[in-house]
Design a protein around this motif. Structure first.
Motif, short mmCIF file in Angstrom:
data_model
loop_
_atom_site.label_atom_id
_atom_site.label_comp_id
_atom_site.label_asym_id
_atom_site.label_seq_id
_atom_site.Cartn_x
_atom_site.Cartn_y
_atom_site.Cartn_z
N VAL A 145 -32.12 -51.91 12.97
CA VAL A 145 -32.36 -50.55 12.49
C VAL A 145 -33.40 -50.58 11.39
N GLY A 146 -34.38 -49.67 11.51
CA GLY A 146 -35.39 -49.52 10.46
C GLY A 146 -35.07 -48.30 9.62
N ASP A 147 -36.06 -47.42 9.45
CA ASP A 147 -35.81 -46.22 8.67
C ASP A 147 -34.99 -45.20 9.44
N SER A 148 -34.94 -45.32 10.78
CA SER A 148 -34.16 -44.41 11.62
C SER A 148 -33.65 -45.17 12.81
N ILE A 149 -32.35 -45.07 13.08
CA ILE A 149 -31.78 -45.78 14.22
C ILE A 149 -32.31 -45.21 15.53
N TYR A 150 -32.54 -43.89 15.58
CA TYR A 150 -33.06 -43.28 16.81
C TYR A 150 -34.48 -43.78 17.10
N ARG A 151 -35.35 -43.75 16.09
CA ARG A 151 -36.72 -44.20 16.31
C ARG A 151 -36.78 -45.69 16.60
N ASP A 211 -19.93 -42.75 9.81
CA ASP A 211 -20.91 -41.74 9.42
C ASP A 211 -22.31 -42.29 9.68
N LEU A 212 -23.11 -41.55 10.46
CA LEU A 212 -24.44 -42.03 10.80
C LEU A 212 -25.32 -42.18 9.56
N GLY A 213 -25.04 -41.40 8.53
CA GLY A 213 -25.83 -41.50 7.32
C GLY A 213 -25.62 -42.80 6.57
N ARG A 214 -24.54 -43.52 6.89
CA ARG A 214 -24.24 -44.78 6.22
C ARG A 214 -24.80 -45.97 6.96
N ILE A 215 -25.46 -45.73 8.10
CA ILE A 215 -26.11 -46.82 8.82
C ILE A 215 -27.46 -47.06 8.17
N GLY A 216 -27.67 -48.24 7.66
CA GLY A 216 -28.88 -48.53 6.91
C GLY A 216 -29.76 -49.55 7.59
N ALA A 217 -30.90 -49.78 6.98
CA ALA A 217 -31.84 -50.77 7.50
C ALA A 217 -31.21 -52.16 7.47
N GLY A 218 -31.44 -52.90 8.51
CA GLY A 218 -30.86 -54.24 8.63
C GLY A 218 -29.68 -54.31 9.57
N ASP A 219 -29.01 -53.17 9.83
CA ASP A 219 -27.94 -53.15 10.82
C ASP A 219 -28.53 -53.34 12.22
N ARG A 220 -27.75 -53.95 13.10
CA ARG A 220 -28.22 -54.23 14.46
C ARG A 220 -27.45 -53.36 15.45
N TYR A 221 -28.17 -52.74 16.34
CA TYR A 221 -27.57 -51.92 17.39
C TYR A 221 -27.61 -52.67 18.72
#
Length: 509
Positions: free
Chosen positions: A243-249, A273-283
């Motif tokens: 995940v970068g600045d946006s998980i969707y992008r 909460d989607l707002g708590r997903i930050g950069a560095g998380d892996r989808y």
């Protein structure tokens, strides 16, 4: 050439002479003697160099001025530059054949039938046709619209109703679910017997499904169908990334289809909460994906949604069907659905739970439920799964349905205009069990909704239903095997049946 006199009736020449004499006289250097000045004035009066040709016409002075003018004009003409024509080489003359070739590219031949040059326009010996001959065949390309059917698309393209009925009879079983919007139809219409009859269908080719092509041809006046099977690889598509600045992008940039990303976000939003997903998380996304040997692809439903968080609990959600219902289950085999219907009908709440003055009886008493104002005939939904314990007339409740949900909980729905459930029937969340009415003690169409715990009414707004399913035994083993299969897929896995023909399946990291 002539100067107008500014001193009364004096001539232009005399004025010039006097001015010249006065200028010389005023010059401080070398003052001329007085006799010389007098002689110059006398000479200028006697000789007019530039007389006015508009006065004393015919006199000697006038002819002298005319001669002076002619001489000056002749001198100007003589000294003027010459203008000689530039010689150019004449063009080569065209022969008769070359002229016909050039003439064919002019506008003129268009009026003569656009002849080619070798064969010129028709002469008077040519007789016009009574009617234009028809083309032996017409080739058409059509498409099935977003809200269209195969029959309507064919009729719009000019296929006769008889041929459309024949086509439906031949391919109806193969396109029972309808043809995908955007499907291309290659149509050839043949020669018609007369102008008042439609053209017959000679050929029709289209893609009925991703794995099936259809081709209909006319032979001996009869349409026949040829089914062309197409090999399809149904290996699921797996997309992983950071995940970068946006998980969707980030997921879209990795090649995930928009449909899969949207479904992934809906599933994950139920767990964190989607707002708590930050950069560095892996989808981790696994979606149904079918690719034909022709290169066409079809994206299906989301199968697996995973999120490995840098800080926090990781999420593993698998799509699984239990008892005929498809739900999302955690890796442990526990499925949970949150946020069930907060309102059993599409309407606004007009009366809450508690003591109130009854609008008909006229005294204060306990209002054991919640009232929702809705239009007459609006559908009423079961708020969660259960079994219908009662459905029928029930005193002041009018037409009434009561559903047992287990754990001592039950719900009641009153004042219905019509009941759509039967005692003993198992209903599911969101299923229609009746319609809004005004039966029983009611002043207008509305729904009286009640919630019971161990037989006693409680405030319906104080309870939020949460339905949990638990896998066990062989079903849990199958669930875990499927989860391991999805998590074992290689990112960018190749097609299994035609790698050279198709190339790699699109994926990303």
């Amino acid at each position: 050439m002539f100067q107008e006199s500014q001193f009364g009736s004096q001539q232009g020449g005399a004025s010039v002479s006097l001015w010249l004499a006065d200028s010389i006289a005023r010059t401080p250097v070398a003052q001329p003697p007085q006799d010389w000045r007098a002689r110059l004035r006398e000479w200028s009066d006697a000789v007019e160099l530039v007389p006015d040709l508009g006065q004393r016409v015919g006199s000697l002075t006038w002819f002298r001025g005319l001669a002076t003018c002619i001489g000056l004009c002749a001198t100007a003409i003589y000294l003027s530059p010459g203008f000689q024509p530039v010689p150019g080489a004449p063009g080569a003359l065209l022969g008769e054949k070359q002229f016909d070739e050039v003439r064919s590219q002019m506008i003129t031949p268009l009026a003569l039938g656009a002849d080619s040059g070798h064969r010129m326009g028709s002469t008077d010996a040519v007789q016009p046709l009574r009617q234009t001959p028809e083309r032996p065949q017409i080739e058409l390309n059509a498409q099935v619209g977003s809200s269209d059917t195969l029959s309507r698309a064919l009729s719009r393209a000019g296929v006769s109703s008889g041929d459309v009925a024949t086509i439906n009879a031949l391919v109806g079983s193969d396109v029972a679910g309808g043809v995908k919007p955007g499907t291309r139809l290659d149509i050839i219409l043949g020669r018609r017997a007369s102008r008042d009859r439609p053209r017959p269908l000679d050929r029709l080719a289209f893609r009925a499904r991703l794995d099936l092509g259809m081709e209909l041809t006319r032979a001996g006046g009869v349409l026949s169908v040829k089914r062309i099977p197409i090999r399809v690889d149904d290996t699921p598509l797996r997309i992983q990334g950071v995940v970068g600045d946006s998980i969707y992008r980030s997921a879209r940039a990795a090649g995930a289809p928009p449909k899969a990303v949207q479904a992934f976000l809906r599933v994950i939003a139920g767990q964190v909460d989607l707002g708590r997903i930050g950069a560095g998380d892996r989808y981790d996304i696994v979606t149904a994906y079918r690719r034909a040997e022709t290169g066409d692809v079809e994206v299906g439903d989301l199968l697996y949604a995973g999120l490995q968080r840098a800080s926090g609990k990781s999420i593993d959600m698998l799509r699984w069907t239990k008892d005929g219902r498809t739900e999302w289950f955690e890796a442990s085999g526990v499925g949970e659905r949150r946020g069930v219907l907060s309102s059993p009908v599409a309407g606004r709440m007009t009366s809450g739970y508690g003591q109130r003055r009854h609008p008909i009886l006229g005294y204060t008493r306990m209002h054991a439920g919640v009232d929702f104002a809705a239009r007459y005939g609006s559908p009423i939904y079961a708020v969660t799964d259960g079994v219908v314990a009662f459905a029928g007339r029930h005193g002041g409740h009018g037409n009434y349905v009561r559903i047992q949900h287990g754990g001592g909980l039950a719900t009641g729905y009153a004042h219905m205009s019509r009941i759509a459930a039967a005692p003993g029937q198992r209903v599911r969340r969101g299923q229609v069990i009746g319609y809004v009415g005004s039966t029983g003690l009611s002043t207008g169409p509305h729904l009286h909704y009640e919630l019971y715990r161990n037989g006693a009414t409680i405030n319906p707004l104080s309870v939020k239903f949460t339905t949990t399913a638990q896998l066990a035994g062989a079903e849990l083993s199958a669930f875990r095997a499927k989860l391991a299969q999805y998590k074992g897929l290689h990112v960018g896995e190749q097609d299994r049946f035609a790698q050279k023909a198709l190339g790699p399946v699109t994926s990303g990291k």
